[in-house]
Design a protein around this motif. Structure first.
Motif, mmCIF file in Angstrom:
data_model
loop_
_atom_site.group_PDB
_atom_site.id
_atom_site.type_symbol
_atom_site.label_atom_id
_atom_site.label_comp_id
_atom_site.label_asym_id
_atom_site.label_seq_id
_atom_site.Cartn_x
_atom_site.Cartn_y
_atom_site.Cartn_z
ATOM 1 N N GLU A 143 39.631 40.288 42.030
ATOM 2 C CA GLU A 143 39.632 41.731 42.226
ATOM 3 C C GLU A 143 39.205 42.401 40.928
ATOM 4 O OE1 GLU A 143 40.274 43.208 45.140
ATOM 5 O OE2 GLU A 143 40.546 41.212 46.026
ATOM 6 N N LEU A 144 38.436 43.481 41.056
ATOM 7 C CA LEU A 144 37.982 44.192 39.862
ATOM 8 C C LEU A 144 39.160 44.692 39.029
ATOM 9 C CD1 LEU A 144 34.898 46.187 41.185
ATOM 10 C CD2 LEU A 144 34.910 44.272 39.579
ATOM 11 N N GLN A 145 40.175 45.217 39.678
ATOM 12 C CA GLN A 145 41.345 45.721 38.954
ATOM 13 C C GLN A 145 41.997 44.612 38.122
ATOM 14 O OE1 GLN A 145 44.264 47.597 41.456
ATOM 15 N NE2 GLN A 145 45.547 48.194 39.745
ATOM 16 N N SER A 146 42.087 43.432 38.682
ATOM 17 C CA SER A 146 42.653 42.285 37.970
ATOM 18 C C SER A 146 41.780 41.907 36.775
ATOM 19 C CB SER A 146 42.792 41.105 38.923
ATOM 20 O OG SER A 146 43.235 39.961 38.246
ATOM 21 N N LEU A 147 40.462 41.936 36.972
ATOM 22 C CA LEU A 147 39.553 41.621 35.863
ATOM 23 C C LEU A 147 39.664 42.653 34.748
ATOM 24 C CD1 LEU A 147 36.266 40.347 37.518
ATOM 25 C CD2 LEU A 147 37.796 39.086 36.016
ATOM 26 N N TYR A 148 39.751 43.927 35.099
ATOM 27 C CA TYR A 148 39.907 44.963 34.072
ATOM 28 C C TYR A 148 41.173 44.729 33.252
ATOM 29 C CZ TYR A 148 36.047 47.915 35.653
ATOM 30 O OH TYR A 148 34.796 48.412 35.958
ATOM 31 N N ARG A 149 42.276 44.408 33.928
ATOM 32 C CA ARG A 149 43.531 44.111 33.208
ATOM 33 C C ARG A 149 43.357 42.919 32.285
ATOM 34 N NH1 ARG A 149 46.107 45.057 38.102
ATOM 35 N NH2 ARG A 149 46.201 42.833 38.512
#
Length: 125
Positions: A57-63
């Protein structure tokens, strides 16, 4: 599906899920060996390089990239995006490159040793 086949499927899926969680960092770092990437490019690399067996998930990658930047193994530069605002292009720092090299040496190169390669190939052929 028999009980044995069901159990096999459940065990395999559980093992793969654990395996994938542990491998995401490796794939993120490998993506940057080709050069700096913004988060969407990292995601595309991971999915393509793993034949879509791994997704993120993009959100997970950003974190994740924020965490790695905080500890000094990733950094970014900003550059104009293809369409729209500037993007952050992430890359490995010297420390990140050293960390990747040590990890590969200690944990991945063993898969290329003849004995281990032969054991793996017995189950692939």
């Amino acid at each position: 599906m028999t009980n044995n086949e069901q159990l096999l499927t459940e065990l395999l899926e559980a093992w793969e899920e654990t395996y994938k969680k542990g491998q995401l960092t490796l794939w993120i770092f490998l993506s940057m060996k080709e050069g700096p990437k913004y988060v969407e490019e990292i995601k595309a690399f991971v999915e393509s390089a793993t034949n879509n067996t791994m997704t993120c998930e993009l959100q997970s990658l950003y974190r994740t990239v924020r965490k790695f930047r905080h500890v000094g193994i990733l950094d970014y530069t900003t550059a104009e995006g293809y369409r729209g605002p500037e993007r952050k292009y992430y890359s490995l720092t010297n420390l990140g490159s050293e960390l990747l090299a040590k990890f590969l040496e200690r944990n991945i190169h063993l898969f290329f040793e003849k004995r281990v390669r032969n054991l793996i190939n017995q189950h692939i052929d």
